[in-house]
Design an enzyme around this catalytic site. Sequence first.
Site, PDB file in Angstrom:
ATOM      1  N   LYS A 145     -41.274  23.242  25.443  1.00  0.00           N
ATOM      2  CA  LYS A 145     -39.916  23.040  25.940  1.00  0.00           C
ATOM      3  C   LYS A 145     -39.430  24.445  26.528  1.00  0.00           C
ATOM      4  O   LYS A 145     -38.811  24.595  27.250  1.00  0.00           O
ATOM      5  CB  LYS A 145     -39.067  22.240  25.048  1.00  0.00           C
ATOM      6  CG  LYS A 145     -37.608  21.966  25.471  1.00  0.00           C
ATOM      7  CD  LYS A 145     -37.616  21.152  26.737  1.00  0.00           C
ATOM      8  CE  LYS A 145     -36.007  21.043  27.084  1.00  0.00           C
ATOM      9  NZ  LYS A 145     -35.178  20.425  26.005  1.00  0.00           N
TER      10      LYS A 145
ATOM     11  N   ASN B 255     -37.708  25.762  29.796  1.00  0.00           N
ATOM     12  CA  ASN B 255     -36.463  26.292  30.116  1.00  0.00           C
ATOM     13  C   ASN B 255     -36.744  27.841  30.693  1.00  0.00           C
ATOM     14  O   ASN B 255     -35.661  28.391  31.342  1.00  0.00           O
ATOM     15  CB  ASN B 255     -35.784  26.440  28.784  1.00  0.00           C
ATOM     16  CG  ASN B 255     -35.238  25.092  28.335  1.00  0.00           C
ATOM     17  OD1 ASN B 255     -34.594  24.496  29.157  1.00  0.00           O
ATOM     18  ND2 ASN B 255     -35.571  24.493  27.315  1.00  0.00           N
TER      19      ASN B 255
ATOM     20  N   GLY C  55     -24.983  16.403  24.453  1.00  0.00           N
ATOM     21  CA  GLY C  55     -24.335  15.700  23.164  1.00  0.00           C
ATOM     22  C   GLY C  55     -23.466  14.812  23.527  1.00  0.00           C
ATOM     23  O   GLY C  55     -23.735  13.539  22.677  1.00  0.00           O
TER      24      GLY C  55
ATOM     25  N   ALA D  98     -28.823  16.757  31.841  1.00  0.00           N
ATOM     26  CA  ALA D  98     -27.351  16.390  31.734  1.00  0.00           C
ATOM     27  C   ALA D  98     -26.497  17.445  32.289  1.00  0.00           C
ATOM     28  O   ALA D  98     -26.914  18.768  32.522  1.00  0.00           O
ATOM     29  CB  ALA D  98     -27.105  15.778  30.381  1.00  0.00           C
TER      30      ALA D  98
ATOM     31  N   GLY E  49     -21.434  20.034  19.204  1.00  0.00           N
ATOM     32  CA  GLY E  49     -21.653  20.541  20.313  1.00  0.00           C
ATOM     33  C   GLY E  49     -21.752  19.394  21.385  1.00  0.00           C
ATOM     34  O   GLY E  49     -22.611  18.964  21.806  1.00  0.00           O
TER      35      GLY E  49
END
Length: 313
Positions: free
Chosen positions: A185, A189, A12, A129, A7
Amino acid sequence: MKIAIAGSGALGCGFGYHLQKSGEEVTLLDNWADHIQVVSENGLTITVNGKEDNLKMNMCKPHELNEEMDAIFVFTKSMGLKPMMESIDHIIGADTKVICLLNGLGHLKTLEHYVDKKNIIMGTTVWTAGIDAPGITHFNGQGPVELQNSDPSEKEGALVIVDMLQRSGLNGVYSDNVNYTTWRKACVNGTMNALCALLDTTIEKVFSTSTIDSMLSGIVTEFATVARLQDDIKLDVEETITYLKNLADKVGAHYPSMHQDLANNRPTEIDFLNGAVAEASKRFGVEAPYCQKVTDLIHAKEDILGIPSASNS
């Protein structure tokens, strides 16, 4: 070490870049043909904390890699984990370590269908990212990558990966309770990702709204309730909210992944975040109105944009 990145989207590629720069043998795996073509022909162009670089990297579709790996980092979307594991079964050997850094909840159960538990390493990362174009990405942060082996007797295997991440500049640390950091985490999200996607803006602007305290309190309280009932994880609501605000100060200009998904007409991971909390709350006989409403609104937005939800894709 022979490493596959299963991925190779934004995160990644960022991890693969750092690992190869530190001397590891990395192959990026993905199914996006344009992305593969650009990286294969021109190398990966990546901007890390504002500094641009280009690195020649091997990249192909999962079925095209035909040798067993020493380690595989999984960076699919939550709904893509099962199909990815099926497509890379042939590169998983008896001693291959599989490191899962996915967003969302419940991934260990999926991985156990394909990998011996002793070789599964669960973890979390707060690096951010994005993909600017095929073969062009950006990668930001400096926080820890927390890891823990799923089998407590196999700690040494996880420590090898932690050391490799440290040497590559990815700040690997060993955690004695990765379930806690996974839930925290998930709170990141379930708040930043979901709210930015719904409000179509950056983390900074969401966290500057007059209603942010109410929204954070409602969502985090529901996550904390289900974490305690389901996994005996104790999340302090006020501490978690403080953590979220401090994180928002550091990455405020970022459009998180769920926003990027909707902007690119891709299904979101909401069913593995707020949706998972809402569903679990029903089993435990408690209310989760914030998470249910956020889930409903994200799916409504997917419908409006003509995007199939994760449960239907």
